[in-house]
Scaffold this active site. Structure first.
Site, mmCIF file in Angstrom:
data_model
loop_
_atom_site.group_PDB
_atom_site.id
_atom_site.type_symbol
_atom_site.label_atom_id
_atom_site.label_comp_id
_atom_site.label_asym_id
_atom_site.label_seq_id
_atom_site.Cartn_x
_atom_site.Cartn_y
_atom_site.Cartn_z
ATOM 1 N N ARG A 1 0.827 -1.215 0.000
ATOM 2 C CA ARG A 1 0.000 0.000 0.000
ATOM 3 C C ARG A 1 0.859 1.263 0.000
ATOM 4 N NH1 ARG A 1 -4.018 -0.716 4.360
ATOM 5 N NH2 ARG A 1 -2.386 0.082 5.707
ATOM 6 N N TYR B 1 -10.770 25.559 -6.452
ATOM 7 C CA TYR B 1 -11.457 24.505 -7.217
ATOM 8 C C TYR B 1 -12.718 24.083 -6.441
ATOM 9 C CZ TYR B 1 -12.027 19.799 -9.205
ATOM 10 O OH TYR B 1 -12.526 18.655 -9.773
ATOM 11 N N ASP C 1 -2.308 25.114 -4.356
ATOM 12 C CA ASP C 1 -2.665 24.213 -5.456
ATOM 13 C C ASP C 1 -1.840 24.660 -6.657
ATOM 14 O OD1 ASP C 1 -3.820 23.014 -7.739
ATOM 15 O OD2 ASP C 1 -5.728 22.750 -6.704
ATOM 16 N N LYS D 1 -3.869 16.314 -14.541
ATOM 17 C CA LYS D 1 -3.886 17.296 -15.634
ATOM 18 C C LYS D 1 -2.630 17.157 -16.495
ATOM 19 C CE LYS D 1 -7.449 18.570 -13.261
ATOM 20 N NZ LYS D 1 -8.734 17.980 -13.524
HETATM 21 C C1 LIG Z 1 -7.020 23.415 -9.825
HETATM 22 C C2 LIG Z 1 -7.477 22.005 -9.614
HETATM 23 N N1 LIG Z 1 -7.089 21.361 -8.509
HETATM 24 C C3 LIG Z 1 -7.484 20.108 -8.275
HETATM 25 C C4 LIG Z 1 -8.290 19.426 -9.157
HETATM 26 C C5 LIG Z 1 -8.735 18.038 -8.832
HETATM 27 O O1 LIG Z 1 -8.067 17.085 -9.574
HETATM 28 P P1 LIG Z 1 -8.699 15.641 -9.810
HETATM 29 O O2 LIG Z 1 -9.689 15.790 -10.904
HETATM 30 O O3 LIG Z 1 -7.540 14.797 -10.141
HETATM 31 O O4 LIG Z 1 -9.350 15.228 -8.531
HETATM 32 C C6 LIG Z 1 -8.707 20.053 -10.322
HETATM 33 C C7 LIG Z 1 -9.574 19.348 -11.296
HETATM 34 O O5 LIG Z 1 -10.117 19.914 -12.225
HETATM 35 C C8 LIG Z 1 -8.291 21.388 -10.561
HETATM 36 O O6 LIG Z 1 -8.726 22.066 -11.653
#
Ligand SMILES: Cc1ncc(COP(=O)(O)O)c(C=O)c1O
Length: 382
Positions: free
Chosen positions: A48, A101, A174, A199
């Protein structure tokens, strides 16, 4: 031995047979230990925690982020929420940028509130002093996202990190837009850098993965313990895909960024467009901070249209033939979404002057994307 037994043990791997460029993908929950002592001596004892591909990815991400350690999570959202959970406790106060987000907001409102953590959203346009003015003696961390989701407000990460640190407050950024490459939050003094590897790092719209990185060993220990305590685990095949994506990240980002700017400049000249929200575009909001802190741009930005009804925005999106309509970004393909339905959950109502769209510019030829957008803008004005 009976054939049934031989079938179980035949072909077992004792050691690697050949050295390949990329790490082997070890699939395993069970890790076989060399002797009885190793069962309890702290040797890696269970899959894990990760095996060859996951460890190779964690090492590569730590290097990319300038971190002492990086941890993996099964999605970007899981990485953001895990970073928060690793450093907060009941009674703490968390400041969150209002342009965060949207699903992170749901986590804060639905989950953190149940665990006695108070959350306050702050206007992304506030400077560091303005944000810190909202801090209380209970404020333990600030969660920032720069540029902000959907509307791309830039934050002065270095100023915010310095002001927060002076008050004993942690900063969590982020860093998905920067993809670990375009800006270095940890070098700017931010304590924790989070990425949705889903992404640009994975880059092909087919894997969910997230990471949390820090340069501070004490924070790193908290994060690592929290991964183990919560049981976070990621699949070796997913880690392998992210590692593979890393190898071409700089080349892909350069193309996403260059085509994105070509399209953004073109859009800025179209009569149906009010503003382009692209930090790398001269004259756009946040451009000075982008110039100071970023080595390049990705292909994600916002477009504010001249005022028009939601039905006209839908007509625009439906007229697109090359751009797909879909959430997420960072893959090889171009995508578009309307943003206004998401803005209603924000605390601070900002009037952008018209409907807001978000575009992700993929690796297609710029002229084809521009022709597609021209068709769509015709549908908007029809
Ligand atoms: C700025 C940002 N942070 C985090 C995430 C979350 O990523 P995940 O889709 O892998 O959960 C996204 C998803 O669109 C995002 O745009």
């Amino acid at each position: 031995m009976d054939e049934e037994t031989r079938l179980i043990h035949a072909g077992a791997v004792d050691s690697l047979r050949a050295k390949t460029v990329s790490p082997p993908v070890q699939r395993g929950s069970t890790v076989l230990l060399p002797n009885a002592k190793a069962l309890y001596d702290g040797t890696l004892g269970y899959g894990r925690a990760g095996l060859s591909a996951q460890f190779a990815l964690m090492d590569a991400l730590a290097e990319l982020e300038g971190a002492t350690a990086a941890q993996l999570y099964p999605s970007g959202l899981a990485a953001v929420t895990a970073a928060i959970m690793a450093v907060l406790k009941a009674g703490d106060h968390l400041l969150v940028v209002d342009t965060v987000y949207q699903p992170v907001r749901y986590f804060c409102d639905r989950v953190l509130s149940r665990f006695g953590v108070a959350v306050q959203y702050y206007d992304a346009r506030l400077d560091a002093a303005g944000v810190l003015a909202l801090a209380t003696p209970a404020t333990r961390a600030i969660l920032l996202e720069s540029p902000g989701s959907l509307s791309f407000e830039m934050q002065d990460m270095a100023a915010l990190a310095a002001a927060a640190r002076a008050r004993g407050i942690l900063t969590i950024a982020d860093n998905t837009w920067g993809a670990g490459l375009l800006v270095k939050p940890l070098a700017q003094g931010v304590d924790i850098s989070v990425q949705a590897l889903t992404k640009y790092v994975c880059g092909h719209s087919d894997v969910f993965l997230g990471s949390v990185a820090t340069a501070d060993p004490a924070t790193g220990a908290l994060i690592k313990a929290s991964v183990a305590d919560h049981g976070w685990s990621v699949a070796p095949d997913d880690a392998y895909q992210a590692l593979r994506g890393l190898r071409t990240l700089s080349t892909r980002l350069a193309r996403h960024g260059e085509t994105g700017l070509t399209v953004a400049r073109w859009l800025a000249d179209q009569p149906e467009v009010l503003t382009v929200l692209h930090p790398a575009l001269p004259g756009a909001p946040g451009h000075a901070l982008w110039t100071r802190d970023y080595s390049g741009t990705c292909g994600l930005f916002g477009v504010v249209l001249q005022p028009g009804s939601p039905a006209r925005v839908e007509a625009l999106l439906d007229a697109l033939e090359i751009f797909g309509l879909g959430f997420s970004w960072g893959g090889f393909e171009s995508l578009a979404i309307s943003c206004d339905p998401q803005l209603t959950s924000r605390t601070v109502a900002v009037d952008y002057g018209g409907p807001l769209m978000r575009l992700h510019i993929g690796l297609e030829a710029p002229a084809d994307l521009i022709a597609d957008l021209r068709r769509a803008l015709d549908a908007y004005s029809a």
